[in-house]
Structures are given as structure tokens and as C-alpha cells.
Design a protein around this motif. Structure first.
Motif, PDB file in Angstrom:
ATOM      1  N   THR A 403       1.034  -1.576  -0.009  1.00  0.00           N
ATOM      2  CA  THR A 403       0.001   0.172  -0.705  1.00  0.00           C
ATOM      3  C   THR A 403       0.852   1.286   0.018  1.00  0.00           C
ATOM      4  O   THR A 403       1.674   1.183   0.497  1.00  0.00           O
ATOM      5  CB  THR A 403      -1.120   0.425   1.225  1.00  0.00           C
ATOM      6  OG1 THR A 403      -1.797  -1.284   1.087  1.00  0.00           O
ATOM      7  CG2 THR A 403      -1.679   1.129   0.903  1.00  0.00           C
ATOM      8  N   VAL A 404       0.758   2.443  -0.651  1.00  0.00           N
ATOM      9  CA  VAL A 404       1.342   3.395  -0.829  1.00  0.00           C
ATOM     10  C   VAL A 404      -0.199   4.608  -0.907  1.00  0.00           C
ATOM     11  O   VAL A 404      -1.282   4.019  -1.216  1.00  0.00           O
ATOM     12  CB  VAL A 404       1.404   3.730  -1.811  1.00  0.00           C
ATOM     13  CG1 VAL A 404       2.478   5.285  -2.403  1.00  0.00           C
ATOM     14  CG2 VAL A 404       2.664   2.626  -2.357  1.00  0.00           C
ATOM     15  N   ALA A 405       0.147   4.991   0.951  1.00  0.00           N
ATOM     16  CA  ALA A 405      -1.184   6.154   0.992  1.00  0.00           C
ATOM     17  C   ALA A 405      -0.305   7.175   1.352  1.00  0.00           C
ATOM     18  O   ALA A 405       0.468   7.507   2.210  1.00  0.00           O
ATOM     19  CB  ALA A 405      -2.122   5.710   1.785  1.00  0.00           C
ATOM     20  N   ALA A 406      -1.109   8.552   1.213  1.00  0.00           N
ATOM     21  CA  ALA A 406      -0.513   9.486   1.441  1.00  0.00           C
ATOM     22  C   ALA A 406      -1.858  10.397   1.870  1.00  0.00           C
ATOM     23  O   ALA A 406      -3.207  10.422   1.194  1.00  0.00           O
ATOM     24  CB  ALA A 406      -0.078  10.473   0.562  1.00  0.00           C
ATOM     25  N   ALA A 407      -1.675  11.863   2.522  1.00  0.00           N
ATOM     26  CA  ALA A 407      -2.870  12.736   2.790  1.00  0.00           C
ATOM     27  C   ALA A 407      -2.516  13.688   3.106  1.00  0.00           C
ATOM     28  O   ALA A 407      -1.380  13.971   3.721  1.00  0.00           O
ATOM     29  CB  ALA A 407      -4.069  12.081   3.923  1.00  0.00           C
ATOM     30  N   GLY A 408      -3.208  15.088   2.828  1.00  0.00           N
ATOM     31  CA  GLY A 408      -2.433  16.417   3.817  1.00  0.00           C
ATOM     32  C   GLY A 408      -3.861  17.079   4.219  1.00  0.00           C
ATOM     33  O   GLY A 408      -4.814  16.915   3.436  1.00  0.00           O
ATOM     34  N   SER A 409      -3.330  18.101   5.213  1.00  0.00           N
ATOM     35  CA  SER A 409      -4.441  18.310   5.714  1.00  0.00           C
ATOM     36  C   SER A 409      -3.703  19.232   6.601  1.00  0.00           C
ATOM     37  O   SER A 409      -2.860  19.959   6.837  1.00  0.00           O
ATOM     38  CB  SER A 409      -4.921  17.572   7.128  1.00  0.00           C
ATOM     39  OG  SER A 409      -5.362  16.285   6.858  1.00  0.00           O
ATOM     40  N   GLY A 410      -5.671  20.356   5.891  1.00  0.00           N
ATOM     41  CA  GLY A 410      -5.005  21.765   6.228  1.00  0.00           C
ATOM     42  C   GLY A 410      -6.150  22.383   7.235  1.00  0.00           C
ATOM     43  O   GLY A 410      -7.626  22.284   6.717  1.00  0.00           O
ATOM     44  N   VAL A 411      -5.309  23.416   7.873  1.00  0.00           N
ATOM     45  CA  VAL A 411      -6.693  24.536   8.323  1.00  0.00           C
ATOM     46  C   VAL A 411      -6.276  26.508   7.927  1.00  0.00           C
ATOM     47  O   VAL A 411      -4.991  26.735   8.439  1.00  0.00           O
ATOM     48  CB  VAL A 411      -6.655  24.087   9.621  1.00  0.00           C
ATOM     49  CG1 VAL A 411      -7.707  25.565  10.757  1.00  0.00           C
ATOM     50  CG2 VAL A 411      -7.139  23.247  10.634  1.00  0.00           C
ATOM     51  N   GLY A 412      -7.262  27.198   8.028  1.00  0.00           N
ATOM     52  CA  GLY A 412      -6.621  28.662   7.594  1.00  0.00           C
ATOM     53  C   GLY A 412      -7.738  29.049   8.548  1.00  0.00           C
ATOM     54  O   GLY A 412      -8.598  28.774   8.724  1.00  0.00           O
ATOM     55  N   VAL A 413      -7.015  29.790   8.938  1.00  0.00           N
ATOM     56  CA  VAL A 413      -7.280  30.149  10.307  1.00  0.00           C
ATOM     57  C   VAL A 413      -7.009  32.011  10.366  1.00  0.00           C
ATOM     58  O   VAL A 413      -5.660  32.717   9.570  1.00  0.00           O
ATOM     59  CB  VAL A 413      -6.127  30.528  12.029  1.00  0.00           C
ATOM     60  CG1 VAL A 413      -7.448  31.663  12.839  1.00  0.00           C
ATOM     61  CG2 VAL A 413      -6.261  29.396  11.842  1.00  0.00           C
ATOM     62  N   VAL A 414      -8.506  32.929   9.901  1.00  0.00           N
ATOM     63  CA  VAL A 414      -8.464  34.112   9.106  1.00  0.00           C
ATOM     64  C   VAL A 414      -8.623  35.287  10.072  1.00  0.00           C
ATOM     65  O   VAL A 414      -9.940  35.229  10.967  1.00  0.00           O
ATOM     66  CB  VAL A 414      -8.953  34.121   7.619  1.00  0.00           C
ATOM     67  CG1 VAL A 414      -8.811  33.146   6.776  1.00  0.00           C
ATOM     68  CG2 VAL A 414     -10.806  33.899   8.154  1.00  0.00           C
ATOM     69  N   ALA A 415      -8.771  36.723   9.693  1.00  0.00           N
ATOM     70  CA  ALA A 415      -9.237  37.584  10.591  1.00  0.00           C
ATOM     71  C   ALA A 415     -10.293  37.336  10.594  1.00  0.00           C
ATOM     72  O   ALA A 415     -10.918  37.237   9.113  1.00  0.00           O
ATOM     73  CB  ALA A 415      -8.627  39.379   9.880  1.00  0.00           C
ATOM     74  N   THR A 416     -11.815  37.949  11.464  1.00  0.00           N
ATOM     75  CA  THR A 416     -13.043  37.598  11.417  1.00  0.00           C
ATOM     76  C   THR A 416     -13.488  38.479  10.150  1.00  0.00           C
ATOM     77  O   THR A 416     -14.779  37.990   9.242  1.00  0.00           O
ATOM     78  CB  THR A 416     -13.312  38.885  12.560  1.00  0.00           C
ATOM     79  OG1 THR A 416     -13.362  37.780  14.317  1.00  0.00           O
ATOM     80  CG2 THR A 416     -15.449  38.619  12.558  1.00  0.00           C
ATOM     81  N   ALA A 417     -13.062  39.524   9.508  1.00  0.00           N
ATOM     82  CA  ALA A 417     -13.966  40.091   8.397  1.00  0.00           C
ATOM     83  C   ALA A 417     -13.765  39.492   7.487  1.00  0.00           C
ATOM     84  O   ALA A 417     -14.477  39.646   6.174  1.00  0.00           O
ATOM     85  CB  ALA A 417     -12.566  41.636   7.879  1.00  0.00           C
ATOM     86  N   ALA A 418     -12.795  38.530   7.139  1.00  0.00           N
ATOM     87  CA  ALA A 418     -12.857  37.643   5.424  1.00  0.00           C
ATOM     88  C   ALA A 418     -14.159  36.827   5.054  1.00  0.00           C
ATOM     89  O   ALA A 418     -15.030  36.391   6.479  1.00  0.00           O
ATOM     90  CB  ALA A 418     -11.658  36.590   5.953  1.00  0.00           C
ATOM     91  N   GLN A 419     -14.487  36.511   4.434  1.00  0.00           N
ATOM     92  CA  GLN A 419     -15.451  35.482   4.084  1.00  0.00           C
ATOM     93  C   GLN A 419     -15.378  33.878   4.349  1.00  0.00           C
ATOM     94  O   GLN A 419     -14.184  33.752   3.672  1.00  0.00           O
ATOM     95  CB  GLN A 419     -15.540  35.969   2.347  1.00  0.00           C
ATOM     96  CG  GLN A 419     -16.232  37.202   2.237  1.00  0.00           C
ATOM     97  CD  GLN A 419     -17.649  38.022   2.901  1.00  0.00           C
ATOM     98  OE1 GLN A 419     -18.518  37.256   2.593  1.00  0.00           O
ATOM     99  NE2 GLN A 419     -17.503  38.716   3.902  1.00  0.00           N
ATOM    100  N   ALA A 420     -16.356  33.124   4.424  1.00  0.00           N
ATOM    101  CA  ALA A 420     -16.656  32.341   4.853  1.00  0.00           C
ATOM    102  C   ALA A 420     -16.850  31.634   3.664  1.00  0.00           C
ATOM    103  O   ALA A 420     -17.139  32.040   2.451  1.00  0.00           O
ATOM    104  CB  ALA A 420     -17.415  31.729   5.741  1.00  0.00           C
ATOM    105  N   PRO A 421     -14.763  30.810   3.037  1.00  0.00           N
ATOM    106  CA  PRO A 421     -15.299  29.660   2.002  1.00  0.00           C
ATOM    107  C   PRO A 421     -16.481  29.016   2.067  1.00  0.00           C
ATOM    108  O   PRO A 421     -16.917  28.123   3.592  1.00  0.00           O
ATOM    109  CB  PRO A 421     -14.059  29.159   1.797  1.00  0.00           C
ATOM    110  CG  PRO A 421     -13.503  29.470   3.108  1.00  0.00           C
ATOM    111  CD  PRO A 421     -14.545  30.353   3.687  1.00  0.00           C
ATOM    112  N   ARG A 422     -17.652  28.833   0.913  1.00  0.00           N
ATOM    113  CA  ARG A 422     -18.381  27.473   1.060  1.00  0.00           C
ATOM    114  C   ARG A 422     -18.487  26.485   0.826  1.00  0.00           C
ATOM    115  O   ARG A 422     -17.536  25.979   0.716  1.00  0.00           O
ATOM    116  CB  ARG A 422     -19.856  28.078   1.320  1.00  0.00           C
ATOM    117  CG  ARG A 422     -20.451  29.522   1.197  1.00  0.00           C
ATOM    118  CD  ARG A 422     -21.046  29.762   1.692  1.00  0.00           C
ATOM    119  NE  ARG A 422     -21.685  30.678   3.360  1.00  0.00           N
ATOM    120  CZ  ARG A 422     -21.613  31.263   4.161  1.00  0.00           C
ATOM    121  NH1 ARG A 422     -21.549  30.674   4.864  1.00  0.00           N
ATOM    122  NH2 ARG A 422     -21.888  31.894   5.277  1.00  0.00           N
TER     123      ARG A 422
END
Length: 457
Positions: A403-422
């Protein structure tokens, strides 16, 4: 194949350099003692040369990891498995998603959120903890997660790397207590970049680090627009696994056999076969409802295995929808050695998901709306923060060798004024099935998914 789990300590002295960093994979705890000069560098971003050339701040750390209560580690492994099942159900809940191939990394996303949790307060922290199935204090959860991430020892048949990074806006004031927790739990470096002036350049730099850490298998973790000028922090986890079967399949035994898809069609697919002694279980009715069979395929190292859970023909949808942690524990607890005539289709596919909707469905709301992430910041912070994006990309390849497997996980923290990505009894896997790559000692799932069409990319 060279064995390694990336436990090197080659960057143990505090230093900065101007090169784009490889994602860090050493895992020992660090006593983060911020000197006045280091605190100032984090506050002002001095010496940084921009998105394409980030400053890397790393700290000295003891060679021996601090001990973590084994009960907390075991509880966190179980919690991660339950979290993974929740994600699987949520991502396949919609009718147009239920029949898709899917691979995800519960441990990867749990690690990224474990990096965020110590900075959360109030309802934000409570909702994240409930979704993660933990009642540990945030710092304890982070330490237990870090202990799980460094648990598997190196062997000749295994390459396993899990690399974490915190990316911060130049001049953004990070709290010393928060940084101390991240260093102790994950031994991660702090990379400064200029999200504000060059968000897309910063995005490419973060993505390049994840791509390098996953041997090129995870590209463009953060898509265009996911990193904006309002981004202040990005937390990433990169997981890469390459493991040989303890009992490889012989290529001469691979042949085309029909695979019965959910829509009733049955194309011929490349199917491996062997007869051997494996841990196997089967059941019918009871709390699990649908009849099922399960088999465990160990990897050469002896500490990791792939479990395959195969509902009866026509029963996949109901079985997968109803599978919970107690039922999974019942299946895995019933596994016992016996001769198995086994066939298994080769498969390889990728998945990519925006996980904000899934986390909202699991009760995480405040982190995206009225977030309290004040534990992230230190003196001089003048902006409120919220989570703007949570993403994961994962890939899995299963063939005769392993088996070969990989994953990338990311969390982006923004200033409150930014719009939420839907995933000699006969088990011929010729129908949709679930799979799980796990640490057989703790039960922590590295990868989890379902295969409904081995031919689909």
C-alpha cells in the motif's frame, strides 16, 4: 526500500534560514523557551523575505520525549477512530456521494485540529472537542496525539512520515503558551510568510511543503482562493505511508474478475488472489444488521495492517451507513486466524474534500462564525480570528506488493472580516467494501475509506 519514520534531529538548534522549508517530521517534545529576541522576531517578522522565502523558527528540544499517560493515548486513539467514522458518514450522506470511492485520513485531520484546539476558548473549544470525541484538556489532547504520531518504530518494510507545520503571517503575535504546547506535542517549527501581501505566493509555498512531505502525492492542498490576504495562520499535517504486505500477492495470480458495483453492473477488474492464514471474522444480524465478512492483511512491519470489511451483496449501503465505533470494535475484536481463500481488486484513487460542511454537520459552528481563538495570540493582537477553511486531500494505492497512501490536511485561520468559504473460508471481494489502515496496537486509523468501483480514478 529504506525503512524510516523520519525521527531525525538535524535541526535541534534554534535557527532561521531563508529557504522554503520541508515539512518537519521529527516528533520529540520541546521545552519552548522564548527569549526576548525570539519573541520579538515572532511579533515583528523581522528578517522575513516574503511568501516565496519564509523565515523558519525552530527551537532546541530534549532528545527524550516527555512521557504521556498511556490511558490518555489509548483514549485519543479510540476518539480518532470514532471521529473518522463520523467523517465517513457525513461525507457520504448525500445520495450523489454515497456511492463514491473515498479515502480520508482521520489521524491527519485530528492532528491538524489538535494543533488548533489549544488556541480555542469557550464554545469554540467545546464544539471542537465534542467533534473529536475527547474530554481531555486541549493541551493533554495535543500531547496524546503527538505521542500517537511518533509511536510506530522504523522497520525495513515501512516508510511512515507525519509532518506538521504552523505558518504565520509576518508580525502576527502568537502566544507563548500556545507555541509551547505545539512544540511539546508536535515539535513543529513556525514558518513566517506574508499572506497579506502575497496570499497566492504563500499558498504555493505551503502547498509545496506538503507536496514534498508526501513524496509528490498531495499537490495543491489549498486550492486557489483558500488562502487570502486575511489569512493569519495555516496549520498543516502531511502523512505519507509506503508499506509492504507481510504476505505479498503474486502477480501471476492476478486476473480479471467481475466486480459487482452498486448500480448492478459487473465489469472485469484486475483482481489479486492468494490462499493463506489471516485474521478473519464473519457475522450476521445482531447489532450489525447486515451479514458481513472481514479480513486483516498485516504489513511487513507487524505494527500496521489493512482491515477489509465486506458486507453481503446488496447490503453495502445500509451497513456502511450504520457502522459506528462500537460495531467496528466488535468486528475487529472478532478477528481470529484461519485459512482464507482471498481475492482483492487492485485499486488506486484520490479524493479531495472541503471539510467545513462536514465539521458543521458534526456540531462545529463557532469556530467558523463567532470564534474564540484568543489562545492563539499574544500581546499586541488587535484582530479577532476564525477558521476560514478546513481541507484534506488523500490518495491510496493497493497492489500486489502493498500500500502507498498519503494525505494532506490543512486549517486556515483568518481575520474575522474575511468571508467564509462555502473502507479456508472463502472471501472473494467482488463487491463494494470498506477499508481501514490502522495501528494494530492502539487501533488509531491512519486511513479509512470505501471502494465502490476499483476502476474509478
Amino acid at each position: 526500500m529504506t525503512s524510516r519514520t523520519s525521527r531525525n534531529r538535524s535541526h535541534r538548534r534554534l535557527h532561521r534560514d531563508g529557504r522554503p522549508p520541508a515539512a518537519r517530521s521529527s516528533r520529540g517534545p520541546a521545552a519552548l523557551l522564548l527569549t526576548a529576541a525570539l519573541a520579538a522576531s515572532l511579533l515583528t517578522g523581522c528578517g522575513s523575505t516574503g511568501a516565496a522565502d519564509p523565515v523558519v523558527v525552530r527551537v532546541s528540544a530534549p532528545e527524550t520525549p516527555a512521557p504521556v499517560d498511556p490511558a490518555r493515548v489509548a483514549a485519543t486513539a479510540t476518539a480518532t477512530s470514532a471521529f473518522g467514522l463520523d467523517l465517513l458518514h457525513t461525507l457520504t450522506a448525500a445520495p450523489d456521494q454515497a456511492g463514491r470511492n473515498l479515502v480520508l485520513s482521520p489521524s491527519g485531520l485530528a492532528t491538524a485540529l489538535a494543533m488548533l484546539l489549544p488556541g480555542a476558548r469557550g464554545a469554540t473549544a467545546d464544539e471542537l472537542a465534542r467533534a473529536l470525541h475527547t474530554d481531555l484538556a486541549p493541551e493533554q489532547y495535543a500531547l496524546a496525539t503527538g505521542a500517537l504520531n511518533r509511536r510506530v518504530p522504523p522497520t525495513d518494510g515501512l516508510t511512515l512520515r507525519q509532518s506538521d507545520a504552523l505558518w504565520a503571517q509576518q508580525g502576527f503575535p502568537l502566544g507563548q503558551d500556545y507555541l509551547r504546547t505545539l512544540a511539546a506535542a508536535f515539535d513543529t517549527g513556525v514558518h513566517t510568510t506574508d499572506f497579506a501581501k502575497d496570499p497566492d505566493g504563500s499558498r504555493r509555498t505551503v502547498n509545496a511543503a506538503v507536496e514534498k512531505a508526501t513524496e509528490g502525492r498531495i499537490k495543491d492542498l489549498f486550492g486557489k482562493g483558500a488562502i487570502t490576504s486575511d489569512t493569519r495562520l495555516a496549520l498543516t499535517d502531511a502523512l505519507y505511508l509506503k508499506a509492504k504486505w507481510a504476505s505479498p500477492f503474486k502477480a501471476a495470480h492476478t486476473s480479471d474478475r467481475p466486480f459487482h458495483r452498486l448500480d448492478g453492473s459487473a465489469p472485469n477488474v484486475g483482481t489479486m488472489g492468494q490462499t493463506g492464514t489471516f485474521r478473519y471474522a464473519e457475522g450476521s444480524g445482531g447489532i450489525l444488521g447486515e451479514p458481513w465478512q472481514a479480513v486483516e492483511l498485516p504489513y511487513e512491519d507487524g505494527g500496521l495492517a489493512m482491515d477489509l470489511v465486506v458486507p453481503a451483496q446488496g447490503g453495502f449501503a445500509a451497513f456502511a451507513k450504520g457502522l459506528d465505533q462500537a460495531q467496528l470494535d466488535t468486528i475487529l475484536g472478532a478477528l481470529a486466524e484461519r485459512p482464507v481463500d482471498l481475492t482483492l481488486p487492485r485499486f488506486r484513487f484520490d479524493t479531495a474534500d472541503d471539510l467545513v460542511p462536514a465539521l458543521r454537520a458534526l456540531g462545529v459552528a463557532a469556530a467558523f462564525d463567532a470564534a474564540d481563538l484568543s489562545g492563539l495570540t499574544g500581546p499586541g493582537a488587535h484582530e479577532s480570528l476564525r477558521v476560514g477553511t478546513v481541507v484534506q486531500k488523500a490518495t491510496v494505492q493497493v497492489d500486489e506488493e502493498g500500500t502507498v497512501a498519503a494525505a494532506g490536511s490543512g486549517v486556515g485561520v483568518v481575520a474575522t472580516a474575511a468571508q467564509a468559504p462555502r473502507q479456508a473460508v472463502e472471501l472473494h471481494i467482488d463487491r463494494p467494501f470498506l477499508f481501514l489502515v490502522r495501528d494494530t496496537t492502539t487501533g488509531r486509523p491512519l486511513f479509512l475509506g470505501q471502494v465502490t468501483d476499483p476502476q474509478a480514478g
